[in-house]
Design an enzyme around this catalytic site. Sequence first.
Site, short mmCIF file in Angstrom:
data_model
loop_
_atom_site.label_atom_id
_atom_site.label_comp_id
_atom_site.label_asym_id
_atom_site.label_seq_id
_atom_site.Cartn_x
_atom_site.Cartn_y
_atom_site.Cartn_z
N HIS A 117 0.87 -1.18 0.00
CA HIS A 117 0.00 0.00 0.00
C HIS A 117 0.90 1.22 0.00
O HIS A 117 1.86 1.27 0.75
CB HIS A 117 -0.90 -0.01 1.24
CG HIS A 117 -2.05 0.94 1.17
ND1 HIS A 117 -1.87 2.30 1.24
CD2 HIS A 117 -3.38 0.74 1.01
CE1 HIS A 117 -3.07 2.89 1.14
NE2 HIS A 117 -4.00 1.96 1.00
N ARG A 158 -6.61 10.35 -0.33
CA ARG A 158 -6.41 10.81 -1.70
C ARG A 158 -7.73 10.88 -2.47
O ARG A 158 -7.96 11.80 -3.24
CB ARG A 158 -5.41 9.89 -2.41
CG ARG A 158 -3.97 10.15 -2.00
CD ARG A 158 -3.02 9.07 -2.51
NE ARG A 158 -3.20 7.83 -1.74
CZ ARG A 158 -3.22 6.62 -2.28
NH1 ARG A 158 -3.11 6.47 -3.58
NH2 ARG A 158 -3.37 5.57 -1.52
#
Lengths: 255, 689
Positions: free
Chosen positions: B256, B276
């Site tokens: 990740h 994000r």
Amino acid sequence: MSYQAHFKVWRGDAEGGGLRDFTVEVNEGEVVLDIIHRLQATQAPDLAVRWNCKAGKCGSCSAEINGRPRLLCMTRMSVFEESETITVTPMRAFPVMRDLVTDVSFNYAKAREIPAFVPPAELGPGEYRMAQQDVERSQEFRKCIECFLCQDTCHVVRDFEENKAAFAGPRFLMRVAELDMHPLDAADEAGIDRKRTAQEEHGLGYCNITKCCTEVCPEGIRITDNALIPLKERAVDRKYDPLVWLGNKIRRRGQ
Amino acid sequence: MTQVERQAWDVVVVGAGGAGLRAAIAAREQGMRTAVICKSLFGKAHTVMAEGGIAASMGNVNEGDNWQVHFRDTMRGGKFLNHWRMAELHAREAPDRVWELETWGALFDRTADGRISQRNFGGHEYPRLAHVGDRTGLELIRTLQQKIVSLQQEDEREFGDHEARLKVFQECTVTRVLKEAGPAGGDGARVAGVFGYERESGRFFVIEAPSVVLATGGIGKSFKVTSNSWEYTGDGHALALLAGAPLINMEFVQFHPTGMVWPPSVKGILVTESVRGDGGVLRNSEGKRFMFDYIPEVFKDKYALTEEEGDRWYEDPDNNRRPPELLPRDEVARAINAEVKAGRGSPHGGVFLDVSTRMPAETIKRRLPSMHHQFKELADVDITAEPMEVGPTCHYVMGGVEVDPDTAAATGVPGLFAAGEVAGGMHGSNRLGGNSLSDLLVFGRRAGLYAARHAADVGADRPVVAAADAAAAEAEALRPFSAEEASAGPAGGPVENPYTLHQELQQAMNDLVGIIRRHEEMAEALHRLAGLRARARRAGVEGHRQFNPGWHLALDLRNMLLVSECVARAALERTESRGGHTRDDHPAMDRAWRTVNLQCRLATEEAQAAEPVGGAANGPVGVGDTGLAGGAASGAEPVAEPGLGGLVSDQSGQIALARKATPPIRPDLLQLFERDELVKYLTDEELSR
């Protein structure tokens, strides 16, 4: 940055036990669970502790640090003085299994006593419509990670073992409130009176709103103000509760 | 053999995360007596760590969404290595699985018109993730847990016993899947149950059952920097291997892009992609939004090329392309890695992830409450006022048990099923965010359903556990208490500390089979794994069997070593870069490798004699000229575990690799893509079909 800290950790089992002294390295940024793990890796490989996510999301590593119910993974070492002795003990309200691990089956038994969400008969999957502001109240309670620190700290059971049978504890009274405030819960139609049962079956009347549960909640859920007091108020027209009566009186006087 | 407690159930589910609980509900609803076994307390599974949401093309926020678009995004994210049928079933069934949760009491965030809200996420064309703030996994687990309690309440009313048809055996570990006895005990033998121990008491137990569902999650605890909890020791992967079932795609490990990098004790803990998705941007030490420099060729026309366009997309997604911060995870993780390597990292070796300049403080607290809390409590960082420091962390394994897409049945072991992270194929070489929770529900349900049907079909002809196998499993589990004997034996050496071995394993996998890989390092990793394996046989523990974490870890080491070898061997073999497998020495994706799945099996002497390594018959033209590295059998000595799948204890390894052709994608699904896109992924032969 590193220093040697002095710890006292309770070791033992159902038969008995006591505090053991350890001197152990502490590094910058560490939490109490890191130190317990270091003890396991270097000094006490069979030291029993529950943990899982190490990020305050699963509610496994509940214990008492210097007598206060806390998550071990969310208690930073930087809150203590370097010279301070840090005492770690298992949750007091539940029977010890070993070291820092307690038997929390009380909570699972209570969970089974609360009737589940009742889906509205007329709505199929995908047809539920609810406004954000209407789900937010219950959503706050669903933040609960079931660490059971509120159950541990609540004096109704912490010091009175005999109350356990009749009292679900803050976590599960909050569960009743959550379902009662769910916009689409069809309990009424199913003949379930959540307000009445909160009072008569789950021991809501034992709660005298000292807010100890709210204080220890690692998720910051306002258990007393947002779940227990409103539940008491909703239950009040069903049953007399002196605290609500008093609360109402005081509030009216202020107006 | 000492007296081991035995119980008989119809379906055993190993693991109580999203997949396990959904499987248990499905099996119980089929009327099967279902036992769930989990290492933690009921409700504490690693699924609670999932933050962003559940991907399902309900189309609540953008009506353009449907299952075909979701399918397409999933295949792209996995660089077309996904099993197309799993990706199809997943995309088709995910909305029903989400809506079903509402009827069990889940409370998702809402749209203005009262439907389930959906948010943007990396690799998803439309806002698709049903969510509850950034604690969606917790909502999923709690909902499934409460559904199970409601089924138990039904049973209490009907039978006077909450656990009449559905019981959770919490804080128990399964160490072996057991198969039937007798001459049929070899290949094709049916599952007969499981062997395990209670963590609290150390007592052993056997649960006899004709169906076993593996739902044990992933393998991250083999890596040093990981977002995974202690439970992620690859148990199900290892149990399947030891029972004779193969794994596929083990070289694909998702790092990740955004884990915490500081302080050291929380390094690796996840920072949700929602940061994000909701507008957070990545910057290097020069303040530059570097992701614009890292848009790969295959995605060039789908992502914004300027900051202005990327910023406009949040408000007007129909007329602008998305910012490259929302590329699939493998791309973002590699970009961060490259920036840090080039000396443009943050003070603690990550990059900056900033929401503080992108949203008002109140919005941040409302949309990302867990992140706000996590950074405040653990790092003393107020994300509403300053950027976070983030870097890649081992997060998810795409590889897992090779399963039949429709039934979740493992290959070659009747009665064994797998669902969720422990199953392979669904996500190909890289998983999209949000596709994990939906995977758990779609395939958890299918695994439970077909496990129940299998148990019903078996009927009275239930397979019987071989007594010798149970005894061997017990001896294996007790071995760490007599490490002195192994120490004094012919392969002697000092008694080893399991914690030390674990740390060395994590370091080796992190350094040598991590986010960027090269041949020499992986060969070195295999060498170190062999050394660790030899030492792990002398892993010793003090004390007794009651809640003894040292003993638990000593037993988990077997699984982590097996799984780590799968990762390293498969990664060494695949001479290309694709999704969660990046080779410094083979930096490009090679279309010829699209048709190849690498299959890992336990190396036994018989298997190696019967199936010489090489697998050239299935190999693509022009790749894999080196033959297969897996498990050369010379000098292999089976360990003394009669009746069980014996582990080969030699230096060359326990895992044999084979190449398997990927199944051809159904033509109507291929037609969902433009030909211009397909030529980037498919071989000429596939394109001409």
